[in-house]
Scaffold this motif. Structure first.
Motif: not given
Lengths: 349, 349
Positions: A186, A190, A192-193, B151, B235
């Motif tokens: 995205g 905010l 993701g890892t 994720t 992910f």
């Protein structure tokens, strides 16, 4: 003609071996007469192929060895034969300075492990990365890294990949200030890892480096031409690269089916053929062959195991372009710059 | 006609809102007269659209609300308005039993968070996953999950995804024993992360379950048709799905350029058009619309925000097919089976 880059070639790597490697060398040298080659492999297999490319002979020094790394070999086994195999000896030629870059179409894991052991990572680099060019709808290709050298990466690794990838884009794509993005699921901050978010924060502050960090990008944007360097961990990078390759083949397979489905569409295909050939050229992986290990004290290029002689010639061009542009030095300078800023920030706090 | 599945629809989700949702409902019901809808949203915007689809009216119950989740809203904010928004109320209709499944084209993160909170995960499932169908060269599509709900995933999550994905493939693709593979960066056993290797070991032993685990697959094999269920963390799955979408669009964009590059190729295009339309249908994401949240005590389907009315109709078909096949019960049985074997193994040790 002045002496140009000296490339060490693993003649035995790849699905086909010496025939395609030597034909690729001949093609590369027809375009650039200054190239010279140190060729490692079985002389009894090399000699008859060299016979077919007489003008090449004067530029080649053969180093005979019958030992070669198999495509299925584990890296941990391969590194024990660094001193005897065509792959190991080609890498060693870079270490000793006998060659400016090494090229192999063999086992990627073995090539990576042997290169790391022989050449070591540059100061400031924790892990080297595998980078390659992807076709886009824009005016230039884009650089993507890591493509599989590191399955798990932390924020520092990703920042180092950004520095190395942008040096590569400045060199091979002739961009003065490449646009760098992190691959994510995205584009909102905010997403993701945790490591991705940390890497983004570090890159946002590193505005003194010769690239523009422009945040996150997603898988569907890779070929749009709005990013020059896509940074990701080796797991996601490998998945993305292979999915792109597979999907391109999938669509062209469907296209072939469509064109052969009726006499009418066959006639349409015949008319459209010159235009469709341009599409074929654009998508042909041989025109994007030559993945580069970045972050080592020496240059190593991986040619696709299934590349044809045009693909090998392309990978040789990638190697010689990196030598001419002294990419290892450029990466080193950017890294020094990055560390100097980071440490002075810390000292100021 | 007997009463069929009752689908709760979030009329306000998606880029276009009520117009496309209601046109999609009308199309789905033309094919399946037993469908009924609980429609949540702003009545002043719903009523004029329903006017355009008179035969649909008898199958729809309108639940008026002016509150709606925005596409940019954070999931943590959205869940506070579960009782007032069209999305929250549609999910709640599944919880209370007023509907058999909910469908929304809105904010994916909010839909996921609200669905988890209202419906809770099934016993034996730690995390729900988002699954969708991908087109292949084979006779059927393949199921891929997770596509972005999680994720980071451990081995247990991946095993649970395999169980849920194969139940989905048995239901929606009518396969008795789907072929399941884990997405990885190589097919050799030693490739990938530790969690992937652990998941592979667990799945290799689970041969009593109604699927065949066939090891690892890579990104370039996804559309080959040699696997029915591709299991991955959210992910990598999101990266792969979006890269596939982006690459398909990239190739078709190049194709369009090729066809319009000369008069001759334009003529070729005109002749080939009927055949090329089949390609277009095959690649149209609307024909694969409808991603499913698996692992909850109730069915929730995500329609693509940009889907047209055909895409919405397709997502409704996915929802009704899951209801008719009682997929939640099937997943529950497979999970019970898996846990019974795992616990008896542990007891025997």
């Amino acid at each position: 003609m002045a002496n140009g880059p000296r490339i060490a070639i693993d003649a035995m790597g790849g699905d086909i071996g010496p025939a395609v490697m030597i034909a690729g060398m001949a093609r590369a040298r027809r375009r650039d007469k200054s190239l010279r080659f140190e060729l490692f492999g079985d002389e009894s297999k090399i000699a008859p192929e060299l016979e077919k490319h007489r003008p090449l002979v004067e530029a080649v020094t053969i180093h005979h060895t019958t030992d070669a790394i198999e495509s299925s070999e584990k890296p941990s086994q391969a590194i024990r034969r660094a001193k005897t195999t065509s792959m190991g000896l080609a890498i060693n030629a870079v270490k000793t300075g006998a060659a400016d870059a090494a090229l192999s179409g063999g086992n990627t894991g073995a090539l990576m492990a042997m290169s790391k052991l022989a050449l070591r990572t540059m100061p400031g680099i924790d892990r080297p990365a595998l980078a390659a060019l992807l076709p886009t709808l824009g005016n230039t290709d884009c650089v993507m890294l890591d493509l599989g050298a590191n399955t798990e990466c932390d924020a520092q690794n990703l920042v180092q990949f950004a520095v190395m990838g942008s040096a590569y884009a400045r060199t091979v794509l002739s961009l003065s200030k490449p646009r760098v993005k992190l691959l994510n699921i995205g584009t909102e901050e905010l997403k993701g890892t945790g490591e991705l978010k940390k890497a983004a924060a570090l890159l946002r502050e590193a505005d003194y480096l010769p690239f523009r960090f422009e945040g996150f990008t997603e898988g569907d944007r890779l070929s749009r031409g709005d990013v020059d360097v896509v940074v990701t961990d080796g797991f996601s990078g490998n998945i993305a690269l292979k999915t792109a390759e597979g999907t391109a083949r999938f669509v062209t397979d469907l296209l072939r089916r469509a064109f052969t489905s009726s006499l009418r569409s066959k006639a349409g295909f015949a008319l459209s053929k010159p235009a469709l050939n341009l599409l074929k050229v654009h998508l042909d992986p041989n025109n994007h062959n030559g993945a580069v290990f970045l972050g080592l004290n020496g240059l190593v290029v991986k040619s696709h195991g299934g590349a044809n002689y045009k693909g090998v010639a392309n990978a040789i061009n990638v190697a010689s372009s990196m030598v001419r542009n002294d990419i290892t030095r450029k990466i080193g300078e950017d890294l020094d710059n990055f560390r100097a800023h980071t440490f002075s920030d810390e000292a100021a706090e």
